[in-house]
Design a protein around this motif. Structure first.
Motif, PDB file in Angstrom:
ATOM      1  N   LEU A  14      41.972  24.789  49.023  1.00 47.30           N
ATOM      2  CA  LEU A  14      40.992  25.617  49.791  1.00 47.30           C
ATOM      3  C   LEU A  14      41.191  25.382  51.137  1.00 47.30           C
ATOM      4  O   LEU A  14      41.383  24.080  51.814  1.00 47.30           O
ATOM      5  CB  LEU A  14      39.792  25.434  49.467  1.00 47.30           C
ATOM      6  CG  LEU A  14      39.482  25.647  47.921  1.00 47.30           C
ATOM      7  CD1 LEU A  14      38.073  25.088  47.882  1.00 47.30           C
ATOM      8  CD2 LEU A  14      39.652  26.795  47.611  1.00 47.30           C
ATOM      9  N   LEU A  21      35.896  29.816  55.145  1.00 45.98           N
ATOM     10  CA  LEU A  21      36.997  29.662  54.080  1.00 45.98           C
ATOM     11  C   LEU A  21      38.228  30.641  54.528  1.00 45.98           C
ATOM     12  O   LEU A  21      37.724  31.783  55.048  1.00 45.98           O
ATOM     13  CB  LEU A  21      36.551  30.028  52.684  1.00 45.98           C
ATOM     14  CG  LEU A  21      35.982  28.686  51.968  1.00 45.98           C
ATOM     15  CD1 LEU A  21      34.905  29.146  50.703  1.00 45.98           C
ATOM     16  CD2 LEU A  21      37.078  27.875  51.636  1.00 45.98           C
ATOM     17  N   SER A  23      41.470  32.915  53.162  1.00 43.61           N
ATOM     18  CA  SER A  23      42.552  33.275  52.302  1.00 43.61           C
ATOM     19  C   SER A  23      43.414  34.144  52.641  1.00 43.61           C
ATOM     20  O   SER A  23      43.223  34.807  53.842  1.00 43.61           O
ATOM     21  CB  SER A  23      41.699  34.094  51.162  1.00 43.61           C
ATOM     22  OG  SER A  23      42.140  34.200  49.693  1.00 43.61           O
ATOM     23  N   ILE A  38      38.290  29.453  43.230  1.00 50.01           N
ATOM     24  CA  ILE A  38      37.420  28.254  43.318  1.00 50.01           C
ATOM     25  C   ILE A  38      36.833  28.072  42.149  1.00 50.01           C
ATOM     26  O   ILE A  38      36.372  27.130  41.631  1.00 50.01           O
ATOM     27  CB  ILE A  38      36.349  28.773  44.476  1.00 50.01           C
ATOM     28  CG1 ILE A  38      37.100  28.825  45.813  1.00 50.01           C
ATOM     29  CG2 ILE A  38      35.006  27.840  44.272  1.00 50.01           C
ATOM     30  CD1 ILE A  38      36.211  29.383  47.067  1.00 50.01           C
TER      31      ILE A  38
END
Length: 172
Positions: A14, A21, A23, A38
């Motif tokens: 992560l 977070l 991505s 997750i």
């Protein structure tokens, strides 16, 4: 930084930047991919965690997400997984087709369900079927729960003749 999570059946990372977070990919698909990752990581038994500050391993276009929003989605999905696992046990529990289905009760099974039953063959788990078919593990587990309720499948035991199960995958 990067949070690395490793467990018996998989590993993942992560990525965080300024408390959010990160991505990779288009925002909608990146969020779905991130939350699926997750959920998978949160379900790892016996996991180890290591955080490396100052490093980010995402390449390409980034999407940033509020950690609270992701954690809220995680809580909802883990609750749904908990309900499914109450019915089928672990996603690693292998099942076999059973001859104990009640013949008096008509079964309405879709083509997708028949395909899943055929792929189950002489023993597989939700995790194994997902890995082999590229289908969603959660949706497979839900279907296995329905098959179990109707008696179409049964948990594989040591006494199940000729059955083989899928070993846990070490790559995720």
């Amino acid at each position: 930084g990067v949070l690395r999570i490793e467990g018996d059946i998989g590993a993942g990372t992560l990525n965080f930047n300024e408390g959010r977070l990160i991505s990779q990919g288009e925002p909608d698909t990146a969020f779905e991919s991130l939350t699926n990752l997750i959920v998978d990581l949160a379900r790892l038994p016996n996991a180890t965690f290591a955080f490396e500050a100052g490093v980010v391993s995402v390449g390409g276009p980034e999407s940033h997400y509020d950690t609270d929003v992701v954690l809220s989605e995680l809580a909802e999905r883990l609750a749904a997984w908990s309900e499914v696992e109450d019915r089928i046990g672990s996603a690693l529990q292998p099942y076999v087709i059973s001859a104990t289905a009640d013949e008096a009760e008509p079964l309405g099974i879709s083509g997708e369900d028949w395909n899943l039953l055929a792929k189950l063959g002489d023993g597989s788990s939700a995790a194994g079927l997902a890995r082999r078919t590229q289908l969603d593990e959660f949706e497979i587990a839900v279907s296995l729960g329905q098959f179990l309720d109707t008696g179409l499948i049964a948990p594989m035991t040591d006494q199940t003749a000729g059955a083989t199960s899928d070993p846990p995958s070490r790559d995720r």
